[in-house]
Design an enzyme around this catalytic site. Structure first.
Site, short mmCIF file in Angstrom:
data_model
loop_
_atom_site.label_atom_id
_atom_site.label_comp_id
_atom_site.label_asym_id
_atom_site.label_seq_id
_atom_site.Cartn_x
_atom_site.Cartn_y
_atom_site.Cartn_z
N ARG A 76 10.83 20.50 20.30
CA ARG A 76 11.71 19.82 21.27
C ARG A 76 11.88 20.69 22.52
NH1 ARG A 76 17.15 17.91 19.12
NH2 ARG A 76 17.23 17.03 21.19
N GLN A 108 26.17 14.92 26.36
CA GLN A 108 25.87 15.10 24.93
C GLN A 108 24.49 15.72 24.79
OE1 GLN A 108 27.26 11.40 22.51
NE2 GLN A 108 26.96 10.71 24.61
N ASN A 109 23.76 15.83 25.87
CA ASN A 109 22.38 16.30 25.80
C ASN A 109 22.33 17.82 25.68
OD1 ASN A 109 21.71 13.65 26.12
ND2 ASN A 109 21.32 13.81 28.32
N ASP A 111 19.48 19.39 26.41
CA ASP A 111 18.44 19.90 27.32
C ASP A 111 19.09 20.47 28.58
OD1 ASP A 111 17.89 16.45 28.03
OD2 ASP A 111 18.77 17.88 29.46
N HIS A 126 27.47 18.75 22.81
CA HIS A 126 26.71 18.99 21.57
C HIS A 126 25.91 20.27 21.65
CE1 HIS A 126 27.04 14.43 20.62
NE2 HIS A 126 28.15 15.08 20.39
N CYS A 134 22.82 33.78 16.16
CA CYS A 134 22.56 34.12 14.76
C CYS A 134 23.22 33.09 13.84
CB CYS A 134 23.12 35.50 14.42
SG CYS A 134 22.89 35.92 12.67
N CYS A 137 25.95 35.84 11.72
CA CYS A 137 27.06 36.54 12.38
C CYS A 137 27.46 35.89 13.69
CB CYS A 137 26.70 38.02 12.60
SG CYS A 137 25.47 38.29 13.89
N GLY A 200 23.52 6.23 29.64
CA GLY A 200 22.50 6.54 28.64
C GLY A 200 23.00 7.06 27.32
N SER A 202 24.50 5.69 23.39
CA SER A 202 24.74 4.54 22.50
C SER A 202 26.21 4.47 22.09
CB SER A 202 23.88 4.67 21.24
OG SER A 202 24.21 5.90 20.60
#
Ligand code: APR
Length: 257
Positions: A76, A108-109, A111, A126, A134, A137, A200, A202
């Protein structure tokens, strides 16, 4: 050669956008679709076709098979690096730079296309694909995804510099809590805005999906930009059934006229 027909911007949306001093743009995977990045609920293609993203983006998937999950995110990340911000990302960046307007991007992306499109992002609800940390830790990691020519089924995640445990993507997996500060900042931005544009998404994943409803409950006008009806539609005052890269440049181009 016929020029592309001018995009019809709904007058109520244009009026709201012209007068808004504070704008909140809440985006989902559809914002990056025209950059060639598959949305979550589009069918996965190629090697990952038989996998459901909802199965891979989970702590259980990581515990069961970190090499598979790391390989999926490395692919991705490769797709994101190969992609360019689309005209919608660029329009949001241009609108954010306009004098006299505060525009907050809440996405929410995971990228980085909003940033590469010239916008500052207030909240990645997100998480951030490229913010590696990590898995044990929590230390942030300077490691990077390998550049892949094509998808691979398994890859060894790099070790944490501090404790040696595997490094994981800095994204929020299903069942994990959202970064509290980012979420509260996103809610506040939407509730204090003169206009919320939901582009964009849902509206299937909570609590991110509650943000437009929280804004609407405060009387903030909500506009949905999405080719399809969604769970957000009922919270929208205006619905613009088109794509991000069609709507946003057309809207921003008319702000001064
Ligand atoms: N322009 C605007 N909207 C589009 C476009 C486009 N070019 N193409 C698709 N869409 C819309 C679809 O109609 C759909 O409503 O984008 C939405 C994408 O929905 P999802 O794939 O569910 O993505 P999203 O809403 O961002 O998912 C939310 O769920 O999978 C998790 O963490 C992941 O952040 C993601 C969250």
């Amino acid at each position: 050669m016929t020029s592309p027909s001018p995009v019809e911007v709904p007058q109520p949306v244009l009026d709201l956008a012209r007068s808004a001093r504070r704008v909140c743009v809440l985006t989902g995977a559809g914002m990056s679709a025209e950059s060639g990045i598959p949305t979550f609920r589009d069918v996965q293609v190629g090697l990952w076709e038989r996998f459901d993203p909802m199965e891979l983006a989970t702590p259980t998937a990581w515990e069961d098979d970190p090499e598979q999950v790391w390989a999926w995110y490395a692919w991705r990340a490769t797709l994101v690096r190969r992609s360019q911000p689309n005209a919608g990302h660029l329009a949001v960046g241009e609108w954010q730079r306009r004098q006299g307007v505060r525009l907050d991007v809440v996405t929410q992306n995971v990228d980085d296309l909003h940033e590469r499109g010239g916008a500052h992002v207030l909240a990645h609800l997100h998480g951030d694909l490229f913010a590696l940390r990590c898995s044990r830790c929590g230390a942030s990691s300077g490691a990077a995804y390998p550049e892949l020519e094509e998808p691979v089924a398994a890859l060894e995640p790099p070790p944490c510099d501090r404790c040696g445990e595997p490094v994981r993507p800095g994204v929020v997996w299903f069942g994990e809590a959202l970064p509290q500060e980012a979420f509260l900042a996103g809610v506040e931005a939407a509730q204090e805005a003169d206009l919320v544009l939901v582009v964009g998404t849902s509206g299937l994943v909570h609590p991110a999906a509650t943000v437009p409803h929280l804004a609407g409950a405060r009387g903030v006008p909500v506009v949905e930009v999405n080719p399809r009806e969604t769970e957000v539609t009922e919270a929208a005052d205006h619905v613009w059934r088109t794509t991000a890269a069609t709507a946003l440049p057309a809207l921003v181009a008319l702000l001064d006229t």
